[in-house]
Design an enzyme around this catalytic site. Sequence first.
Site, PDB file in Angstrom:
ATOM      1  N   ARG A  66     -28.877  -6.209   9.429  1.00 34.17           N
ATOM      2  CA  ARG A  66     -27.779  -6.426   8.335  1.00 34.17           C
ATOM      3  C   ARG A  66     -27.642  -8.031   8.483  1.00 34.17           C
ATOM      4  O   ARG A  66     -27.209  -8.423   9.673  1.00 34.17           O
ATOM      5  CB  ARG A  66     -26.555  -5.703   8.797  1.00 34.17           C
ATOM      6  CG  ARG A  66     -25.682  -5.569   7.498  1.00 34.17           C
ATOM      7  CD  ARG A  66     -24.229  -5.059   8.026  1.00 34.17           C
ATOM      8  NE  ARG A  66     -23.506  -5.775   8.985  1.00 34.17           N
ATOM      9  CZ  ARG A  66     -22.908  -5.102  10.102  1.00 34.17           C
ATOM     10  NH1 ARG A  66     -23.263  -3.903  10.400  1.00 34.17           N
ATOM     11  NH2 ARG A  66     -22.517  -5.587  10.672  1.00 34.17           N
TER      12      ARG A  66
ATOM     13  N   GLU B 185     -23.935 -14.101  10.879  1.00 34.27           N
ATOM     14  CA  GLU B 185     -24.659 -13.613  11.881  1.00 34.27           C
ATOM     15  C   GLU B 185     -25.879 -12.750  11.299  1.00 34.27           C
ATOM     16  O   GLU B 185     -25.639 -12.023  10.204  1.00 34.27           O
ATOM     17  CB  GLU B 185     -24.210 -13.119  12.711  1.00 34.27           C
ATOM     18  CG  GLU B 185     -23.389 -11.630  12.664  1.00 34.27           C
ATOM     19  CD  GLU B 185     -22.643 -11.177  13.966  1.00 34.27           C
ATOM     20  OE1 GLU B 185     -22.752 -11.637  15.034  1.00 34.27           O
ATOM     21  OE2 GLU B 185     -22.151 -10.006  13.676  1.00 34.27           O
TER      22      GLU B 185
ATOM     23  N   ASN C 277     -27.604  -9.382  12.359  1.00 36.72           N
ATOM     24  CA  ASN C 277     -27.772  -8.187  13.330  1.00 36.72           C
ATOM     25  C   ASN C 277     -29.084  -7.408  13.280  1.00 36.72           C
ATOM     26  O   ASN C 277     -29.510  -6.967  12.156  1.00 36.72           O
ATOM     27  CB  ASN C 277     -26.737  -7.022  12.955  1.00 36.72           C
ATOM     28  CG  ASN C 277     -25.243  -7.696  12.795  1.00 36.72           C
ATOM     29  OD1 ASN C 277     -24.387  -7.504  13.833  1.00 36.72           O
ATOM     30  ND2 ASN C 277     -24.942  -8.144  11.853  1.00 36.72           N
TER      31      ASN C 277
ATOM     32  N   SER D 230     -24.408  -1.114  12.082  1.00 27.66           N
ATOM     33  CA  SER D 230     -23.816   0.069  11.859  1.00 27.66           C
ATOM     34  C   SER D 230     -23.355   0.353  10.056  1.00 27.66           C
ATOM     35  O   SER D 230     -23.293  -0.551   9.511  1.00 27.66           O
ATOM     36  CB  SER D 230     -22.610   0.177  12.834  1.00 27.66           C
ATOM     37  OG  SER D 230     -21.710  -0.664  12.616  1.00 27.66           O
TER      38      SER D 230
ATOM     39  N   LYS E 221     -27.283 -15.016  19.112  1.00 25.29           N
ATOM     40  CA  LYS E 221     -26.511 -15.978  18.366  1.00 25.29           C
ATOM     41  C   LYS E 221     -27.448 -17.460  18.807  1.00 25.29           C
ATOM     42  O   LYS E 221     -27.588 -18.266  18.059  1.00 25.29           O
ATOM     43  CB  LYS E 221     -25.200 -16.245  18.856  1.00 25.29           C
ATOM     44  CG  LYS E 221     -24.223 -15.159  18.751  1.00 25.29           C
ATOM     45  CD  LYS E 221     -24.206 -14.587  17.419  1.00 25.29           C
ATOM     46  CE  LYS E 221     -22.960 -13.600  17.398  1.00 25.29           C
ATOM     47  NZ  LYS E 221     -23.323 -12.234  17.841  1.00 25.29           N
TER      48      LYS E 221
ATOM     49  N   LYS F 227     -19.047 -18.859  20.151  1.00 25.52           N
ATOM     50  CA  LYS F 227     -19.540 -17.568  20.059  1.00 25.52           C
ATOM     51  C   LYS F 227     -20.506 -17.387  21.436  1.00 25.52           C
ATOM     52  O   LYS F 227     -21.535 -18.215  21.681  1.00 25.52           O
ATOM     53  CB  LYS F 227     -20.459 -17.200  18.795  1.00 25.52           C
ATOM     54  CG  LYS F 227     -19.737 -17.097  17.548  1.00 25.52           C
ATOM     55  CD  LYS F 227     -20.586 -16.872  16.234  1.00 25.52           C
ATOM     56  CE  LYS F 227     -19.933 -16.475  15.053  1.00 25.52           C
ATOM     57  NZ  LYS F 227     -20.740 -15.951  13.857  1.00 25.52           N
TER      58      LYS F 227
ATOM     59  N   GLU G 298     -22.481  -8.441  20.910  1.00 25.07           N
ATOM     60  CA  GLU G 298     -22.439  -7.886  19.566  1.00 25.07           C
ATOM     61  C   GLU G 298     -21.159  -6.937  19.531  1.00 25.07           C
ATOM     62  O   GLU G 298     -20.553  -6.800  20.760  1.00 25.07           O
ATOM     63  CB  GLU G 298     -23.532  -7.243  19.066  1.00 25.07           C
ATOM     64  CG  GLU G 298     -24.817  -8.191  19.067  1.00 25.07           C
ATOM     65  CD  GLU G 298     -24.721  -8.977  18.115  1.00 25.07           C
ATOM     66  OE1 GLU G 298     -24.316  -8.834  17.082  1.00 25.07           O
ATOM     67  OE2 GLU G 298     -25.412 -10.151  18.226  1.00 25.07           O
ATOM     68  N   GLY G 299     -20.741  -6.668  18.657  1.00 19.27           N
ATOM     69  CA  GLY G 299     -19.579  -5.364  18.594  1.00 19.27           C
ATOM     70  C   GLY G 299     -18.369  -5.782  18.329  1.00 19.27           C
ATOM     71  O   GLY G 299     -17.539  -4.891  18.367  1.00 19.27           O
TER      72      GLY G 299
ATOM     73  N   ARG H  91     -16.717  -5.523   4.343  1.00 18.07           N
ATOM     74  CA  ARG H  91     -15.640  -5.227   5.299  1.00 18.07           C
ATOM     75  C   ARG H  91     -14.452  -6.383   4.933  1.00 18.07           C
ATOM     76  O   ARG H  91     -14.968  -7.503   4.653  1.00 18.07           O
ATOM     77  CB  ARG H  91     -16.163  -5.509   6.757  1.00 18.07           C
ATOM     78  CG  ARG H  91     -16.830  -4.256   7.407  1.00 18.07           C
ATOM     79  CD  ARG H  91     -17.629  -4.689   8.564  1.00 18.07           C
ATOM     80  NE  ARG H  91     -18.547  -5.855   8.586  1.00 18.07           N
ATOM     81  CZ  ARG H  91     -19.303  -6.250   9.480  1.00 18.07           C
ATOM     82  NH1 ARG H  91     -19.178  -6.021  10.403  1.00 18.07           N
ATOM     83  NH2 ARG H  91     -20.109  -7.344   9.151  1.00 18.07           N
TER      84      ARG H  91
END
Length: 548
Positions: free
Chosen positions: A202, A218, A220, A225, A383, A437, A441-442, A524
């Site tokens: 993603r 970024e 992923n 998810s 990253k 950064k 992740e998360g 989002r």
Amino acid sequence: MGVGHSSLPSSVDSLCINVFKPHPKTSALYNPTPQKHLFPTKKHSLFAGLKIGSFNHGRVPGEMEIQKGIAAAQKPIVDFHGIDEGLIQKIVYDALVWSSLHGLVVGDRNVQRSGKLPGLGMVHAPIALLPTPFPESHWKQACELAPIFNELVDRVSLDGKFLQDSLARTKTADAFTSRLLDIHSKMLEMSKKEEIRLGLHRSDYMLDEKTKLLLQIELNTISSSFAGLGCLVTDLHRTLLDDYGEELGLDSKMIPGNTARLQFAEALAKAWAEYNNPRAVVMVVVQTEERNMYDQHWLCTVLRERYNVRSIRKTLAEIDSEGQLLPDGTLAVGGQAVAVIYFRAGYTPADYPSESEWSARLLMEQSSAIKCPSISYHLAGTKKIQQELAKPNVLERFLDNKDDIAKLRKCFAGLWSLVDLDIIKEAIEKPELFVMKPQREGGGNNIYGGDVKETLLRLQKEGSGEDGAYILMQRIFPAASLTYLIRDGICHKDHAISELGVYGAYLRNKENVIMNDQCGYLMRTKVSSSNEGGVAAGFAVLDSIYLT
């Protein structure tokens, strides 16, 4: 989504807040234009005439300018107070009913076992009440980029030297990345080749208001998810506009379809078929407590119902205790052969509380099972690699098509290593224009604002090499708009900004590319006063897009 902690207010006097009070730290300011009519036609719909301003990119606004922006924000572009409160409450009620009946749910944090056993303590997923406007031209651009990024990840994953060299400084400063690199090194020493490679990716973007450019946040490559729940939000918003679109001046047909759940499941099923063992299963690697389990269960349900592929769920610790590597390279867990390993855990240091979890990760990498992602795909999404790929002439190392390279470069935001002294000096002087950064992740890991300056000064003073664990990224300033956000049954109206994630699936068996597709999207949305934005981390809500 760019990820610092700010959750939506949990205490309000009624279902929806009727008077908007702008947050004093809002970072994207309004330039409202008056409208004479309230939703009489689609021309004057909820999203018509959105002329929104933000900070002048490259400079920091003064206090007076900020206050003027806040004052302007009190004059809404659309007369939200003119919308009947009863209508909004009806839409909210219908949205909550729909979410409950259609599985748009997550585990309730207030119920202790909601992250362990399905069906206990379910609550609707955090959602936006209505879709967010998004330019169709930029939507098409993001979709077009997905297959190119898929191919890029695959090419980068095959260049072990590039991965090791690029992350060498990070390895000395970041223990977690160092362990991942150690596993990668072992695979290189074994000459371990992943003949069948599966990626479920993603790529996340924000639309910069000043430049009007779609810029990548970024990429992923592990545990991308919400392919399951994101599709449901699209269906929810289409249903709401079918019912209330005439009153709101909105057309459900302007919400693009979202097939992420079906296409991700298709990619997993095709990978399972390539493995060519009908008795083998797809193993989902999960965290010990997972309140977002229903997003994962949606994919597994499609796998079973459409493709008759069985799946199992295991933690890293369970894989270590139950797993074994058979002489032919087959991974067996609990006596079941594993064809595909689908990681929904393993991306954060918290997932490795002991050596048992690291042992499980190494065991899986050594096996013949198809890893989604393999260790090399995982590292390709860090990253630091994102920053390295943004350097001049690096993309040409992996891609041949000049048009594809130009398309990728157009969406790259400014990315710098902390060895660039000029950029560090600028970031200390103007920290508001940068995001710092780490290789995480998360959600909840990035550094913003004054903390950027303090961290850079500390790293300079210590000279410990810890700076190798970070990159600097240009901060993107998207436009904000008034939005209704629903969390825990409470509807809150606030200024919000959004981040678009576009899914991609890539499957290759040796030289045969079986699948390289754009696979739907994830929108989002978060209140504009929040730096961070992960849904599962508690900062954002799930949304869909309304093409303009």
